[in-house]
Design a protein around this motif. Structure first.
Motif, PDB file in Angstrom:
ATOM      1  N   THR A 455       0.831  -1.209   0.000  1.00 31.64           N
ATOM      2  CA  THR A 455       0.000   0.000   0.000  1.00 31.64           C
ATOM      3  C   THR A 455       0.862   1.254   0.000  1.00 31.64           C
ATOM      4  OG1 THR A 455      -0.073   0.096   2.422  1.00 31.64           O
ATOM      5  CG2 THR A 455      -1.775  -1.233   1.315  1.00 31.64           C
ATOM      6  N   LYS A 456       0.283   2.358  -0.449  1.00 37.52           N
ATOM      7  CA  LYS A 456       1.006   3.630  -0.455  1.00 37.52           C
ATOM      8  C   LYS A 456       1.431   4.028   0.951  1.00 37.52           C
ATOM      9  CE  LYS A 456      -0.992   5.689  -4.629  1.00 37.52           C
ATOM     10  NZ  LYS A 456      -1.788   6.819  -5.183  1.00 37.52           N
ATOM     11  N   GLU A 457       0.577   3.739   1.931  1.00 35.58           N
ATOM     12  CA  GLU A 457       0.891   4.068   3.324  1.00 35.58           C
ATOM     13  C   GLU A 457       2.154   3.322   3.774  1.00 35.58           C
ATOM     14  OE1 GLU A 457      -1.101   3.844   7.795  1.00 35.58           O
ATOM     15  OE2 GLU A 457      -2.206   3.084   6.048  1.00 35.58           O
ATOM     16  N   THR A 458       2.228   2.032   3.437  1.00 30.89           N
ATOM     17  CA  THR A 458       3.407   1.241   3.798  1.00 30.89           C
ATOM     18  C   THR A 458       4.651   1.778   3.112  1.00 30.89           C
ATOM     19  OG1 THR A 458       2.045  -0.733   4.108  1.00 30.89           O
ATOM     20  CG2 THR A 458       4.414  -1.073   3.810  1.00 30.89           C
ATOM     21  N   LEU A 459       4.502   2.097   1.821  1.00 30.27           N
ATOM     22  CA  LEU A 459       5.646   2.602   1.056  1.00 30.27           C
ATOM     23  C   LEU A 459       6.135   3.936   1.605  1.00 30.27           C
ATOM     24  CD1 LEU A 459       4.450   1.712  -2.553  1.00 30.27           C
ATOM     25  CD2 LEU A 459       6.321   0.645  -1.282  1.00 30.27           C
ATOM     26  N   ASN A 460       5.201   4.804   1.981  1.00 33.33           N
ATOM     27  CA  ASN A 460       5.571   6.132   2.504  1.00 33.33           C
ATOM     28  C   ASN A 460       6.264   6.042   3.862  1.00 33.33           C
ATOM     29  OD1 ASN A 460       4.496   7.426   0.267  1.00 33.33           O
ATOM     30  ND2 ASN A 460       2.465   7.679   1.205  1.00 33.33           N
ATOM     31  N   ASN A 461       5.924   4.989   4.615  1.00 31.90           N
ATOM     32  CA  ASN A 461       6.486   4.849   5.961  1.00 31.90           C
ATOM     33  C   ASN A 461       7.701   3.923   5.998  1.00 31.90           C
ATOM     34  OD1 ASN A 461       4.477   6.492   7.044  1.00 31.90           O
ATOM     35  ND2 ASN A 461       3.088   4.755   7.370  1.00 31.90           N
ATOM     36  N   THR A 462       8.163   3.507   4.822  1.00 31.44           N
ATOM     37  CA  THR A 462       9.266   2.552   4.765  1.00 31.44           C
ATOM     38  C   THR A 462      10.502   3.185   4.135  1.00 31.44           C
ATOM     39  OG1 THR A 462       7.710   0.704   4.546  1.00 31.44           O
ATOM     40  CG2 THR A 462      10.004   0.287   3.929  1.00 31.44           C
ATOM     41  N   LYS A 463      11.586   3.206   4.897  1.00 35.26           N
ATOM     42  CA  LYS A 463      12.858   3.664   4.355  1.00 35.26           C
ATOM     43  C   LYS A 463      13.662   2.444   3.942  1.00 35.26           C
ATOM     44  CE  LYS A 463      17.022   6.325   5.385  1.00 35.26           C
ATOM     45  NZ  LYS A 463      17.805   7.083   6.402  1.00 35.26           N
ATOM     46  N   ILE A 464      13.993   2.384   2.659  1.00 41.09           N
ATOM     47  CA  ILE A 464      14.666   1.215   2.115  1.00 41.09           C
ATOM     48  C   ILE A 464      16.180   1.403   2.143  1.00 41.09           C
ATOM     49  CG2 ILE A 464      15.006  -0.198   0.055  1.00 41.09           C
ATOM     50  CD1 ILE A 464      12.318  -0.625   1.408  1.00 41.09           C
ATOM     51  N   HIS A 465      16.866   0.415   2.720  1.00 37.59           N
ATOM     52  CA  HIS A 465      18.328   0.391   2.725  1.00 37.59           C
ATOM     53  C   HIS A 465      18.785  -0.478   1.573  1.00 37.59           C
ATOM     54  CE1 HIS A 465      18.348   2.293   6.681  1.00 37.59           C
ATOM     55  NE2 HIS A 465      17.368   1.444   7.015  1.00 37.59           N
ATOM     56  N   LYS A 466      19.499   0.112   0.633  1.00 37.26           N
ATOM     57  CA  LYS A 466      19.883  -0.598  -0.586  1.00 37.26           C
ATOM     58  C   LYS A 466      21.051  -1.568  -0.339  1.00 37.26           C
ATOM     59  CE  LYS A 466      18.518   3.124  -3.766  1.00 37.26           C
ATOM     60  NZ  LYS A 466      18.958   3.982  -4.891  1.00 37.26           N
ATOM     61  N   ILE A 467      21.230  -2.445  -1.316  1.00 33.56           N
ATOM     62  CA  ILE A 467      22.334  -3.404  -1.298  1.00 33.56           C
ATOM     63  C   ILE A 467      23.505  -2.814  -2.080  1.00 33.56           C
ATOM     64  CG2 ILE A 467      23.067  -5.730  -1.983  1.00 33.56           C
ATOM     65  CD1 ILE A 467      20.998  -5.659   0.275  1.00 33.56           C
ATOM     66  N   ASP A 468      24.711  -2.914  -1.518  1.00 28.18           N
ATOM     67  CA  ASP A 468      25.888  -2.410  -2.237  1.00 28.18           C
ATOM     68  C   ASP A 468      26.747  -3.574  -2.746  1.00 28.18           C
ATOM     69  OD1 ASP A 468      27.432  -3.361  -0.120  1.00 28.18           O
ATOM     70  OD2 ASP A 468      27.399  -1.423   0.925  1.00 28.18           O
ATOM     71  N   GLU A 469      27.805  -3.220  -3.424  1.00 28.71           N
ATOM     72  CA  GLU A 469      28.656  -4.234  -4.049  1.00 28.71           C
ATOM     73  C   GLU A 469      29.274  -5.191  -3.031  1.00 28.71           C
ATOM     74  OE1 GLU A 469      28.394  -0.824  -6.883  1.00 28.71           O
ATOM     75  OE2 GLU A 469      28.763  -1.040  -4.726  1.00 28.71           O
ATOM     76  N   SER A 470      29.652  -4.682  -1.883  1.00 27.47           N
ATOM     77  CA  SER A 470      30.305  -5.535  -0.886  1.00 27.47           C
ATOM     78  C   SER A 470      29.347  -6.613  -0.372  1.00 27.47           C
ATOM     79  CB  SER A 470      30.818  -4.685   0.288  1.00 27.47           C
ATOM     80  OG  SER A 470      29.728  -4.092   0.992  1.00 27.47           O
ATOM     81  N   GLU A 471      28.059  -6.269  -0.215  1.00 28.87           N
ATOM     82  CA  GLU A 471      27.066  -7.243   0.259  1.00 28.87           C
ATOM     83  C   GLU A 471      26.773  -8.293  -0.812  1.00 28.87           C
ATOM     84  OE1 GLU A 471      24.611  -4.266   3.267  1.00 28.87           O
ATOM     85  OE2 GLU A 471      24.258  -4.191   1.117  1.00 28.87           O
ATOM     86  N   LEU A 472      26.733  -7.838  -2.058  1.00 31.84           N
ATOM     87  CA  LEU A 472      26.537  -8.788  -3.148  1.00 31.84           C
ATOM     88  C   LEU A 472      27.726  -9.748  -3.226  1.00 31.84           C
ATOM     89  CD1 LEU A 472      24.623  -9.518  -5.522  1.00 31.84           C
ATOM     90  CD2 LEU A 472      26.073  -8.078  -6.966  1.00 31.84           C
ATOM     91  N   ASP A 473      28.935  -9.172  -3.108  1.00 31.00           N
ATOM     92  CA  ASP A 473      30.158  -9.973  -3.151  1.00 31.00           C
ATOM     93  C   ASP A 473      30.187 -11.001  -2.026  1.00 31.00           C
ATOM     94  OD1 ASP A 473      32.157 -10.142  -4.984  1.00 31.00           O
ATOM     95  OD2 ASP A 473      33.521  -8.772  -3.965  1.00 31.00           O
ATOM     96  N   LYS A 474      29.768 -10.556  -0.847  1.00 36.25           N
ATOM     97  CA  LYS A 474      29.794 -11.418   0.335  1.00 36.25           C
ATOM     98  C   LYS A 474      28.909 -12.652   0.151  1.00 36.25           C
ATOM     99  CE  LYS A 474      29.635  -9.252   4.248  1.00 36.25           C
ATOM    100  NZ  LYS A 474      29.107  -8.540   5.426  1.00 36.25           N
ATOM    101  N   ASN A 475      27.805 -12.499  -0.606  1.00 38.66           N
ATOM    102  CA  ASN A 475      26.842 -13.588  -0.763  1.00 38.66           C
ATOM    103  C   ASN A 475      26.984 -14.385  -2.048  1.00 38.66           C
ATOM    104  OD1 ASN A 475      24.548 -13.505   1.494  1.00 38.66           O
ATOM    105  ND2 ASN A 475      25.282 -11.413   1.126  1.00 38.66           N
ATOM    106  N   LEU A 476      27.649 -13.808  -3.051  1.00 35.02           N
ATOM    107  CA  LEU A 476      27.830 -14.533  -4.299  1.00 35.02           C
ATOM    108  C   LEU A 476      29.286 -14.873  -4.588  1.00 35.02           C
ATOM    109  CD1 LEU A 476      25.354 -12.911  -6.861  1.00 35.02           C
ATOM    110  CD2 LEU A 476      25.180 -15.116  -5.720  1.00 35.02           C
ATOM    111  N   GLY A 477      30.197 -14.256  -3.839  1.00 35.48           N
ATOM    112  CA  GLY A 477      31.617 -14.495  -4.068  1.00 35.48           C
ATOM    113  C   GLY A 477      32.101 -15.747  -3.381  1.00 35.48           C
ATOM    114  N   ALA A 478      33.382 -15.866  -3.212  1.00 39.24           N
ATOM    115  CA  ALA A 478      33.986 -17.052  -2.594  1.00 39.24           C
ATOM    116  C   ALA A 478      33.470 -17.226  -1.179  1.00 39.24           C
ATOM    117  CB  ALA A 478      35.506 -16.909  -2.593  1.00 39.24           C
ATOM    118  N   GLY A 479      33.156 -18.460  -0.827  1.00 37.91           N
ATOM    119  CA  GLY A 479      32.701 -18.761   0.537  1.00 37.91           C
ATOM    120  C   GLY A 479      31.202 -18.722   0.680  1.00 37.91           C
ATOM    121  N   GLU A 480      30.558 -17.798   0.004  1.00 40.54           N
ATOM    122  CA  GLU A 480      29.095 -17.670   0.029  1.00 40.54           C
ATOM    123  C   GLU A 480      28.542 -17.825   1.441  1.00 40.54           C
ATOM    124  OE1 GLU A 480      27.920 -20.643  -2.715  1.00 40.54           O
ATOM    125  OE2 GLU A 480      28.723 -19.587  -4.438  1.00 40.54           O
TER     126      GLU A 480
END
Length: 486
Positions: A455-480
């Motif tokens: 809902t628009k209310e949920t979207l307006n009250n939600t601050k989204i924290h984006k994913i950066d390269e280091s987090e992607l690397d941590k989950n798809l890189g070596a070790g996973e």
């Protein structure tokens, strides 16, 4: 009781009030079988004589009253509220005909008396069978199982009586004197209608309600407080199981020490499981796609819903093994459409990654753009508690369960398996792989469906924290490591 006495093997008497079938041989009680009916709105009394015809003998001396018209086979008569019921099916002596002759006792006559005052007891037009409903189904099932139990146990007793290839026969029913003097055993009868499977979190369970009947060796009703109840080996003072929140199994014992016959004990295993519900695009009874939720979830993305329904039709067909490649490709389509909808609906949530900042192994993984999109969305959901909460509430999946299901590795494997179905040999596909892939694919479809319908209310009250390269690397890189610092 006087029919062909010289060839009688057993006399069987059952009374549903006692929940006990007694088997006699030459007037002596050999064994008592516990058997409780499923419901209390009818009662059953049975008297049977079971014959053994040795070499050169047959049933010619048994009255034709107990012989079926179409083949002359022996059968007991059925009575409903003291009226003869012209039916040879609901207590068929040949029910075990697929078994070997040593495991069945089909040569039986007698009376099966059913009493029932319920208005649900209905008959067909010629009164030769019941109208099917919950009541008559229970009556038929009770008679079927009682018939099987009597024959199975009687066959074992016959083997033990057999000496020098001869089975001793003779008048089977007891005299009134030795019947009244026969010894009894204490008994605890468990109510078969009580559930033994619960979904977590469960309600509290009163264990005494599982005891349908308890009698001592004198035939007297046992006081409930005299029956010891243990749960997993520990005495239950409160005689109940509290609400259970995690899947497990409890072993419950009901014990009573009789003054004459000592210990009588009954065991009940009670299981607690996560409720598994269907994911569907419509109202199908069973789906390949499920979630651990208290209620079914219907996907609103029209194309995804259509594909889910099509896969369910294919997977329920007899030739599903031949359709596994098609099913795998179709699950990939669900991933693709769901991911695309989320990325288009919430463009501002997602990062355009700088590939120069990624490790070599991560770059190799994200050559498959679908894998990148799916993992990006999964990581975003895991990082933002508000999104996790919204998905938990809308899907009915408990937050703790949802957290455990958010395995990046599982989604990664599912996407890759669907890719194998599209581009590689079918020898890589198997039923377990398809089902595992469907679990992750179904969950992803549900999460995507919920995200695009916030809902628009949920979207307006939600601050989204984006994913950066280091987090992607941590989950798809070596070790996973498959974890994310939120």
């Amino acid at each position: 009781l006087k029919e062909d006495e010289s060839n009688q093997l057993f006399y069987v008497s059952y009374n549903s009030k006692k929940s006990e079938a007694d088997i006699f041989h030459k007037g002596e009680l050999l064994e008592s079988i516990e058997f409780a009916l499923r419901r209390s709105d009818y009662s059953i009394d049975i008297e049977l004589v079971i014959f053994y015809f040795g070499k050169g003998k047959n049933s010619k001396n048994v009255s034709s009253l107990y012989k079926r018209i179409h083949d002359g086979a022996l059968h007991p008569l059925i009575y409903i509220n003291r009226n003869l019921f012209n039916n040879t099916v609901i207590f068929d002596p040949e029910i075990l005909r697929k078994k070997s002759s040593d495991e069945m006792l089909p040569q039986m006559i007698g009376r099966v008396n059913i009493r029932c005052e319920s208005p649900d007891l209905e008959f067909n037009s010629d009164r030769t069978n019941f109208v099917e409903n919950s009541l008559t189904k229970c009556i038929i099932k009770d008679l079927l199982e009682l018939n099987k139990d009597i024959q199975a146990r009687g066959a074992i007793l016959k083997k033990s009586l057999k000496k020098n290839n001869k089975v001793p026969t003779g008048k089977a029913s007891p005299t009134s004197q030795n019947d009244s003097n026969r010894s009894r055993t204490a008994s605890i009868i468990i109510d078969k209608n009580k559930p033994v499977l619960f979904y977590v979190p469960s309600d509290q369970i009163l264990l005494e309600e599982y005891i349908l009947q308890a009698r001592d060796s004198f035939g007297n009703e046992i006081c409930m407080s005299d029956i010891e109840i243990t749960i997993d080996g520990d005495i239950s003072r409160k005689r109940s199981i509290p609400s259970i929140e995690s899947p497990c199994e409890k072993t419950v014992f009901f014990r009573y020490n009789d003054v004459q016959t000592e210990l009588v004990s009954k065991e009940v295993k009670i299981s607690f499981e996560e409720k598994i519900s269907n994911i569907s695009g419509g109202h199908r009874e069973k789906s390949l796609f499920t979630i651990k939720s208290s209620s079914d979830y219907t996907v609103g993305i029209e194309t995804v819903a259509d594909i889910i329904n099509a896969i369910d039709i294919a997977y329920s067909s007899k030739s599903k093994e031949e359709l596994l490649p098609l099913i795998a490709c179709s699950t990939r389509a669900i991933f693709e459409i769901s991911a695309e909808k989320v990325l288009k609906t919430h463009k501002s949530w997602f990062t355009n990654f700088n590939r120069e900042k990624l490790s070599t192994s991560t770059k190799r993984e994200i050559r498959d753009s679908l894998l990148l999109d799916v993992i990006h969305i999964v990581l975003l959901i895991k990082k933002n508690q508000a999104l996790m909460t919204a998905i938990s509430e809308a899907s009915g999946i408990r937050y703790k369960n949802l957290t455990n299901l958010m395995s990046v590795q599982s989604f990664k494997v599912a996407v890759k398996e669907s890719h194998i179905g599209a581009h590689n040999s079918t020898r890589y596909l198997s039923k377990p792989k398809i089902e595992s892939c469907a679990d992750s694919c179904g969950l992803f479809a549900v999460m995507s469906d919920i995200l695009i319908n916030l809902t628009k209310e949920t979207l307006n009250n939600t601050k989204i924290h984006k994913i950066d390269e280091s987090e992607l690397d941590k989950n798809l890189g070596a070790g996973e490591p498959d974890n994310l610092d939120c």
